[in-house]
Design an enzyme around this catalytic site. Structure first.
Site, PDB file in Angstrom:
ATOM      1  CD  GLU A  46     -12.106 -19.404  16.159  1.00  0.00           C
ATOM      2  OE1 GLU A  46     -11.164 -19.087  16.908  1.00  0.00           O
ATOM      3  OE2 GLU A  46     -11.978 -20.097  15.140  1.00  0.00           O
ATOM      4  CG  ASP A  92      -7.986 -15.146  12.458  1.00  0.00           C
ATOM      5  OD1 ASP A  92      -8.185 -16.061  11.645  1.00  0.00           O
ATOM      6  OD2 ASP A  92      -8.124 -15.295  13.681  1.00  0.00           O
TER       7      ASP A  92
END
Length: 447
Positions: free
Chosen positions: A314, A76
């Site tokens: 997310e 990420d």
């Protein structure tokens, strides 16, 4: 003369009263907007999904890519941004942040020990590792998950991140809270460092009213989330917010059913929603800053809920293009409720207001899908204001295995097929409520 003075005083008083009424009216209107009902991403919306060349990413060849960290995996990733959401440039440097673990960690276990690393670049394409953002023991939580980073009004780095677990815990827990800290950004001709860190503070926790708390999460539910803060300053109002991933509030047995979760009356007549779908309650949350230092935030109702549809929305983010807001999130194929078939992908929604009125982009929400022959090749897409989309290389060439089967393979297999590096960036076009992939950019392009 005296009468004129009295008339003038009355006019001034009347003007003050009218101005006060106007301010109260505007404030009341803004408050009503902020408490608008969430948009329900329905099973009907997802059932409209089609995969085509306009939303399918080019296949990734991992062997052609370059790692920006030779001894660590990264996933990420986000860029340092200014208050307007654009990539910040600090004395000629651009800076990015990513979750990271050493390469001796099994890829499937990386979230258990994740920490945030940073990288800097003068051209926005080639990146130099800066190492961990925080010194050992400084950050909150037993590990840190994704967030966002800005240059605040004082010219400091302000980082918002997920504090996962508890400091010094002996058994891994999945507590999730949103934390923040600030630091000075120091640059030389050769590097970038962060100094003079503030105390780390928890600034948001789930309330159980808008957002499900850990205590409300039952064993039948596969996911619990209160994480991934994303800073957003609304260009229309100047108000500042944090978006985040969450779940709809309440215990499973107490959460109500609504027709809107499923879709139109016509769709409901011909669609069966499995009973297990009730356990799926992903949401995109939002909180409003209540001080200039961005240390205090007020929880507001969710922008979007996916009850009966999806469990994990997310790393939400939002950009503004023209008069429209574009809300993005990413999710895994296995996080959709039973009876729905949708790919690992980037999903998006649009409205002319930050609060309420959202419509799924491309009718279903799907913006970018991995190719069907390589369904896990990339993940964690982040859309920048100019339409550049960044992501990381996940699992490639897995021979038809699903994500659970990949986790059952040998450590050697998992490491061989996991990327843990920046993926080639993509460029998308956005026209009203439609998007398409325009072309692939080079790996690691953040501009």
């Amino acid at each position: 003369m005296k009468g004129n003075k009295i008339k003038k005083s009355k006019s001034i008083i009347a003007a003050i009263i009218l101005f006060t009424i106007f301010i109260l009216s505007v404030s009341s209107s803004a408050s009503a907007q902020e408490h608008a009902d969430p948009f329900n991403w329905s099973r009907e919306n997802v059932s409209n999904l089609t995969i085509n060349e306009q939303n399918t990413a080019p296949e990734i060849n991992k062997d052609e890519l370059v790692e920006i960290s030779s001894d660590s995996y990264i996933w990420d990733t986000w860029h340092l941004q200014d208050l307007n959401g654009h990539p910040a440039v600090v004395n000629g440097y651009k800076i990015i942040f990513a979750l990271s673990v050493p390469k001796d960690v099994l890829p499937g276990k990386r979230h258990d020990t994740a920490e945030i690393h940073y990288f800097y670049s003068k051209d926005g394409k080639s990146w130099v590792p800066g190492g961990p953002v925080f010194k050992d023991g400084e950050a909150l939580g037993s590990r840190q998950w994704a967030g966002s980073s800005i240059v605040n009004r004082n010219g400091k780095l302000q980082i918002f991140y997920t504090a996962a677990g508890q400091n010094n815990e002996t058994q891994l827990s999945y507590d999730q809270r949103i934390a923040s800290a600030t630091a000075d950004i120091r640059t030389t001709n050769n590097n970038v460092t962060f100094t003079n860190w503030s105390e780390h503070e928890i600034i948001l926790e789930p309330d159980g009213e808008y957002y499900q708390s850990k205590e409300q999460t039952g064993h039948e539910e596969s996911s619990y989330a209160f994480r991934d803060p994303y800073f957003f300053q609304d260009p229309k109002t100047g108000e500042e917010y944090l978006l985040f991933e969450a779940n709809s509030a309440g215990k499973l047995e107490d959460r109500p059913y609504k027709h809107e979760y499923i879709g139109s009356e016509e769709f409901r007549r011909n669609h069966v929603s499995p009973e297990s779908s009730k356990a799926f309650n992903g949401s995109i949350g939002i909180a409003k800053a209540s001080d200039e230092g961005l240390a205090k935030f007020e929880l507001l109702p969710p922008l979007l809920e996916a009850n009966y549809v999806n469990d994990e929305l997310e790393r939400p983010s939002v950009i503004v293009k023209g008069n429209n807001y574009y809300l993005f999130t990413k999710t895994h194929a296995e996080k959709f409720a039973s009876g729905l078939h949708a790919p690992e992908g980037l999903y998006g929604f649009t409205s002319d207001s930050l609060f309420g009125g959202y419509r799924p982009l491309n009718k279903s929400g799907l913006v970018i899908a991995n190719p069907t022959e390589n369904p896990y090749q990339a993940y964690s897409w982040m859309v920048m204001p100019n339409g550049t989309v960044i992501s990381f290389v996940n699992y490639v060439n897995v021979d038809g295995k699903d994500i659970y089967e990949i986790g059952e393979q040998s450590p050697e297999y998992q490491r061989e097929h996991f990327g843990g590096m920046l993926a080639p960036s993509l460029k998308i076009s956005i026209t009203r409520d439609e998007t398409k992939i325009v072309h692939e950019k080079k790996q690691g392009v953040f501009k």
